[in-house]
Scaffold this active site. Structure first.
Site, PDB file in Angstrom:
ATOM      1  N   GLU A   1       0.836  -1.208   0.000  1.00  0.00           N
ATOM      2  CA  GLU A   1       0.000   0.000   0.000  1.00  0.00           C
ATOM      3  C   GLU A   1       0.869   1.257   0.000  1.00  0.00           C
ATOM      4  O   GLU A   1       0.553   2.235  -0.691  1.00  0.00           O
ATOM      5  CB  GLU A   1      -0.939   0.010   1.209  1.00  0.00           C
ATOM      6  CG  GLU A   1      -1.925   1.160   1.206  1.00  0.00           C
ATOM      7  CD  GLU A   1      -2.869   1.135   0.019  1.00  0.00           C
ATOM      8  OE1 GLU A   1      -2.947   2.153  -0.703  1.00  0.00           O
ATOM      9  OE2 GLU A   1      -3.524   0.095  -0.201  1.00  0.00           O
TER      10      GLU A   1
ATOM     11  N   HIS B   1      -3.579  10.305 -18.859  1.00  0.00           N
ATOM     12  CA  HIS B   1      -2.603   9.753 -19.791  1.00  0.00           C
ATOM     13  C   HIS B   1      -2.623   8.246 -19.605  1.00  0.00           C
ATOM     14  O   HIS B   1      -2.694   7.746 -18.479  1.00  0.00           O
ATOM     15  CB  HIS B   1      -1.199  10.308 -19.512  1.00  0.00           C
ATOM     16  CG  HIS B   1      -0.214   9.940 -20.579  1.00  0.00           C
ATOM     17  ND1 HIS B   1       0.382   8.709 -20.647  1.00  0.00           N
ATOM     18  CD2 HIS B   1       0.250  10.651 -21.627  1.00  0.00           C
ATOM     19  CE1 HIS B   1       1.192   8.668 -21.694  1.00  0.00           C
ATOM     20  NE2 HIS B   1       1.123   9.840 -22.307  1.00  0.00           N
TER      21      HIS B   1
ATOM     22  N   ASP C   1      -3.175   1.590 -12.044  1.00  0.00           N
ATOM     23  CA  ASP C   1      -3.858   0.295 -12.061  1.00  0.00           C
ATOM     24  C   ASP C   1      -2.935  -0.834 -11.626  1.00  0.00           C
ATOM     25  O   ASP C   1      -3.344  -1.740 -10.889  1.00  0.00           O
ATOM     26  CB  ASP C   1      -4.405  -0.001 -13.463  1.00  0.00           C
ATOM     27  CG  ASP C   1      -5.559   0.903 -13.856  1.00  0.00           C
ATOM     28  OD1 ASP C   1      -6.112   1.593 -12.969  1.00  0.00           O
ATOM     29  OD2 ASP C   1      -5.902   0.933 -15.054  1.00  0.00           O
TER      30      ASP C   1
END
Length: 122
Positions: free
Chosen positions: A70, A88, A96
């Site tokens: 994390e 972008h 992601d």
């Protein structure tokens, strides 16, 4: 590293930067706070649930792995956001992929906890 910051002096400065990073993550990242609270519950549970030192290490280790992942994801997101707010493809991909890393760490933690809890009670 700044000139003259070697050895023990470097360790002191690095520790300060690490503490600053933990404070920033706690202050600005809700997911980190939520996972930290969960770890504060799970770590004592791991000491009770684990029957061997290895089992305890696995349970506690995957908690730390989630927090580490994390933190890295938050760092990637901060850098991407620093570049600019416009979309972008590569920025989206970076975010992601960081999110996927956290997902995999959480999945590993879940599998580890379920497997060891199952072996303890069944």
């Amino acid at each position: 590293m700044k000139p003259g910051h070697t050895g023990f002096k470097h360790l002191i400065h690095s520790t300060g930067y690490s503490i600053k990073g933990l404070k920033a993550a706690f202050q600005h990242e809700a997911a980190f706070r939520q996972e930290l609270v969960l770890c504060l519950i799970l770590i004592p549970t791991a000491l009770w649930l684990g029957q061997t030192a290895i089992e305890r290490l696995l349970l506690i280790g995957c908690c730390f792995l989630v927090l580490i992942t994390e933190l890295m994801n938050s760092a990637v997101e901060a850098v991407v956001d620093r570049i600019g707010p416009e979309f972008h493809e590569l920025s989206g991909r970076a975010k992601d992929i960081g999110s996927a890393a956290v997902f995999i760490a959480l999945a590993l933690a879940g599998i580890t906890w379920i497997t060891l809890a199952y072996s303890r009670f069944f």
